[in-house]
Design a protein around this motif. Structure first.
Motif, PDB file in Angstrom:
ATOM      1  N   THR A 140      -0.316   0.411  -4.301  1.00  0.00           N
ATOM      2  CA  THR A 140       0.937   0.874  -3.702  1.00  0.00           C
ATOM      3  C   THR A 140       1.793   1.618  -4.723  1.00  0.00           C
ATOM      4  O   THR A 140       2.398   2.654  -4.410  1.00  0.00           O
ATOM      5  CB  THR A 140       1.723  -0.312  -3.122  1.00  0.00           C
ATOM      6  OG1 THR A 140       0.911  -1.000  -2.163  1.00  0.00           O
ATOM      7  CG2 THR A 140       2.995   0.165  -2.436  1.00  0.00           C
ATOM      8  N   GLN A 187       0.448   5.016  -5.072  1.00  0.00           N
ATOM      9  CA  GLN A 187       0.786   5.829  -3.899  1.00  0.00           C
ATOM     10  C   GLN A 187       2.218   6.332  -3.979  1.00  0.00           C
ATOM     11  O   GLN A 187       2.504   7.496  -3.652  1.00  0.00           O
ATOM     12  CB  GLN A 187       0.585   4.995  -2.624  1.00  0.00           C
ATOM     13  CG  GLN A 187       0.655   5.784  -1.335  1.00  0.00           C
ATOM     14  CD  GLN A 187      -0.597   6.615  -1.080  1.00  0.00           C
ATOM     15  OE1 GLN A 187      -1.596   6.479  -1.782  1.00  0.00           O
ATOM     16  NE2 GLN A 187      -0.543   7.482  -0.079  1.00  0.00           N
ATOM     17  N   LEU A 188       3.121   5.494  -4.432  1.00  0.00           N
ATOM     18  CA  LEU A 188       4.527   5.889  -4.532  1.00  0.00           C
ATOM     19  C   LEU A 188       4.753   6.940  -5.615  1.00  0.00           C
ATOM     20  O   LEU A 188       5.772   7.640  -5.598  1.00  0.00           O
ATOM     21  CB  LEU A 188       5.395   4.663  -4.808  1.00  0.00           C
ATOM     22  CG  LEU A 188       5.526   3.666  -3.640  1.00  0.00           C
ATOM     23  CD1 LEU A 188       6.258   2.405  -4.087  1.00  0.00           C
ATOM     24  CD2 LEU A 188       6.248   4.312  -2.456  1.00  0.00           C
ATOM     25  N   HIS A 213       7.622  -1.282   1.325  1.00  0.00           N
ATOM     26  CA  HIS A 213       6.534  -1.370   0.340  1.00  0.00           C
ATOM     27  C   HIS A 213       6.974  -2.200  -0.870  1.00  0.00           C
ATOM     28  O   HIS A 213       6.226  -3.042  -1.375  1.00  0.00           O
ATOM     29  CB  HIS A 213       6.119   0.021  -0.118  1.00  0.00           C
ATOM     30  CG  HIS A 213       5.375   0.805   0.923  1.00  0.00           C
ATOM     31  ND1 HIS A 213       4.392   0.255   1.706  1.00  0.00           N
ATOM     32  CD2 HIS A 213       5.470   2.118   1.288  1.00  0.00           C
ATOM     33  CE1 HIS A 213       3.910   1.185   2.519  1.00  0.00           C
ATOM     34  NE2 HIS A 213       4.549   2.320   2.288  1.00  0.00           N
ATOM     35  N   ASP A 255       7.017  -5.904  -0.061  1.00  0.00           N
ATOM     36  CA  ASP A 255       5.662  -6.463  -0.039  1.00  0.00           C
ATOM     37  C   ASP A 255       5.144  -6.689  -1.456  1.00  0.00           C
ATOM     38  O   ASP A 255       4.503  -7.707  -1.747  1.00  0.00           O
ATOM     39  CB  ASP A 255       4.713  -5.535   0.722  1.00  0.00           C
ATOM     40  CG  ASP A 255       4.948  -5.557   2.228  1.00  0.00           C
ATOM     41  OD1 ASP A 255       5.580  -6.514   2.713  1.00  0.00           O
ATOM     42  OD2 ASP A 255       4.497  -4.615   2.918  1.00  0.00           O
ATOM     43  N   MET A 256       5.408  -5.732  -2.336  1.00  0.00           N
ATOM     44  CA  MET A 256       4.955  -5.852  -3.722  1.00  0.00           C
ATOM     45  C   MET A 256       5.605  -7.046  -4.401  1.00  0.00           C
ATOM     46  O   MET A 256       4.940  -7.852  -5.064  1.00  0.00           O
ATOM     47  CB  MET A 256       5.267  -4.559  -4.486  1.00  0.00           C
ATOM     48  CG  MET A 256       4.484  -3.347  -3.994  1.00  0.00           C
ATOM     49  SD  MET A 256       5.190  -1.788  -4.589  1.00  0.00           S
ATOM     50  CE  MET A 256       4.576  -1.779  -6.272  1.00  0.00           C
ATOM     51  N   VAL A 270       9.805   2.896   2.189  1.00  0.00           N
ATOM     52  CA  VAL A 270       9.589   2.629   0.765  1.00  0.00           C
ATOM     53  C   VAL A 270      10.145   1.249   0.410  1.00  0.00           C
ATOM     54  O   VAL A 270       9.511   0.481  -0.334  1.00  0.00           O
ATOM     55  CB  VAL A 270      10.249   3.722  -0.101  1.00  0.00           C
ATOM     56  CG1 VAL A 270      10.193   3.348  -1.576  1.00  0.00           C
ATOM     57  CG2 VAL A 270       9.559   5.068   0.139  1.00  0.00           C
ATOM     58  N   GLU A 294      -3.611  -4.660  -4.744  1.00  0.00           N
ATOM     59  CA  GLU A 294      -2.805  -4.047  -3.683  1.00  0.00           C
ATOM     60  C   GLU A 294      -1.467  -3.540  -4.229  1.00  0.00           C
ATOM     61  O   GLU A 294      -1.007  -2.453  -3.855  1.00  0.00           O
ATOM     62  CB  GLU A 294      -2.575  -5.066  -2.571  1.00  0.00           C
ATOM     63  CG  GLU A 294      -3.864  -5.464  -1.842  1.00  0.00           C
ATOM     64  CD  GLU A 294      -3.692  -6.708  -0.987  1.00  0.00           C
ATOM     65  OE1 GLU A 294      -2.549  -7.228  -0.903  1.00  0.00           O
ATOM     66  OE2 GLU A 294      -4.691  -7.168  -0.395  1.00  0.00           O
TER      67      GLU A 294
END
Length: 382
Positions: free
Chosen positions: A336, A339-340, A286, A289-290, A283, A332
């Motif tokens: 994400t 998704q989280l 992620h 990346d965000m 996590v 993107e």
């Protein structure tokens, strides 16, 4: 729900001046108090947002007085802030600027009287370029404008026109035939009550906002409706998009920032078994990346805006890079975040679900992502 606290650290970048930081703070304060708007009736919401933004003074940034330039950094800051709070508010602001961009850049004193009204929120504008057979390929525009003794007669169709059906005036592009392809287009200012203009269809999309297909059945316009010179329509359209493409990226950035905030709040919630989602390294990966995509998008956007504000005649490459990267990266980041959130992410009415629908059109309008890739490639090859 996540926080709505603004990450202000980027405002310390050398792209900005004190006036930009003051504008961002004022708009943030206004947005917290007035947004999101009630979206129950999309048309009414957009009309109300235009009026409110005009009354608050923010729409003055959507155009410029004669002899002055648009401040693109201000445009981007406004779109980023509004989109983070309410993407429909961003849409309402953006269309006042895009719709009247041709008049700001090339309009006569008579045409600029309309600009006074749109900047005050007293009239709603629209940019009518897209056609059923000519989306990103502007040179294939088929709508015609024929000379008449008193001016021009326009015939054809426009589609996916934002503010279509609620606009008070349209900047419309038509073929006048001075040369083949892109060199034979001209731009016109067309009031919504012009005889022969009709709304043929209202178009519903995944993130509701006013869209329409327009029918032009011999619309008569006076000579004074012509913006610039005959045959300059393509140049005018590209000059407007040059300014406003980075602002599309800024709107995407605002949505991405909101999605990151929502994700950070979500992963910090206590779990039934103890700990939080943020404790997991995957996590954390992620989230990293965000955050990286958000900052990279911001750098590209404000580089393009700063370059234009420094007096660059064209920023075609910088604008294309900003729009392409920011819109793709925002998609993107939002995906994400959804998704989280797990199952709650796809629940209708949740913030990330709404953002997931709101972001998608930004990769298409004002030049789809693949068009931006072509623009960038041609710049590199040149």
């Amino acid at each position: 729900m996540g926080t709505r606290k603004m990450d202000k650290s980027f405002l310390d970048w050398p792209f900005f001046e004190a006036r930009h930081r003051e504008l961002a703070a004022a708009l943030e304060d206004w947005s917290v108090k007035h947004l999101p708007a009630d979206h129950g009736d999309t048309d009414a919401a957009c009309k109300g947002l235009v009026a409110a933004l005009g009354q608050a003074g923010f729409l003055r940034h959507s155009g410029a007085n004669e002899g002055e330039r648009l401040d693109v950094r201000s445009l981007c800051l406004i779109r980023e802030t509004l989109a983070r709070h309410d993407p429909l508010a961003d849409f309402a602001f953006a269309m006042q600027g895009l719709g009247m961009g041709a008049v700001t850049l090339f309009g006569t004193p008579g045409q600029r009287k309309w600009l006074e009204r749109t900047r005050a929120g007293q009239a709603i504008s629209a940019f009518a370029l897209t056609e059923p057979g000519a989306g990103s390929d502007v040179a294939s525009t088929a709508t015609t404008a024929e000379r008449t003794p008193g001016g021009w007669r326009l015939s054809g169709e426009k589609t996916y026109i934002s503010n279509g059906g609620i606009a008070d005036l349209y900047v419309i592009f038509a073929r006048t035939g001075e040369a083949p392809g892109a060199r034979g287009l001209s731009a016109f200012l067309m009031p919504a009550d012009s005889t022969g203009l009709s709304v043929a269809e209202r178009i519903e999309v995944i993130a509701p906002h006013p869209l329409a297909r327009l029918k032009l059945a011999g619309v008569e316009l006076p000579e004074a409706a012509l913006i610039g010179q005959p045959g300059e329509g393509f140049k005018i359209a590209m000059s407007v998009l040059d300014v406003f493409r980075p602002t599309v990226g800024a709107a995407a950035l605002g949505m991405a920032r909101r999605a990151l905030d929502e994700a950070l709040a979500r992963v910090a919630l206590p779990r039934a078994g103890g700990g939080t989602l943020a404790d997991y390294q995957i996590v954390q990966g992620h989230l990293a990346d965000m955050a990286l995509k958000v900052d990279a998008a911001a750098l590209l956007i404000y580089r393009a805006a700063w370059t234009k504000d420094q007096g660059a005649t064209r920023i075609t490459r910088e604008a294309a890079m900003a729009k392409l990267y920011a819109t793709e990266a925002a998609q993107e980041v939002i995906d994400t975040a959804l998704q989280l959130h797990g199952g709650d992410g796809v629940r209708c009415g949740s913030t990330v679900e709404a953002l997931y629908r709101d972001i998608r059109a930004l990769r298409i309008y004002e030049g789809a992502s693949d068009v931006q890739r072509v623009v960038i490639a041609r710049s590199v090859l040149a």
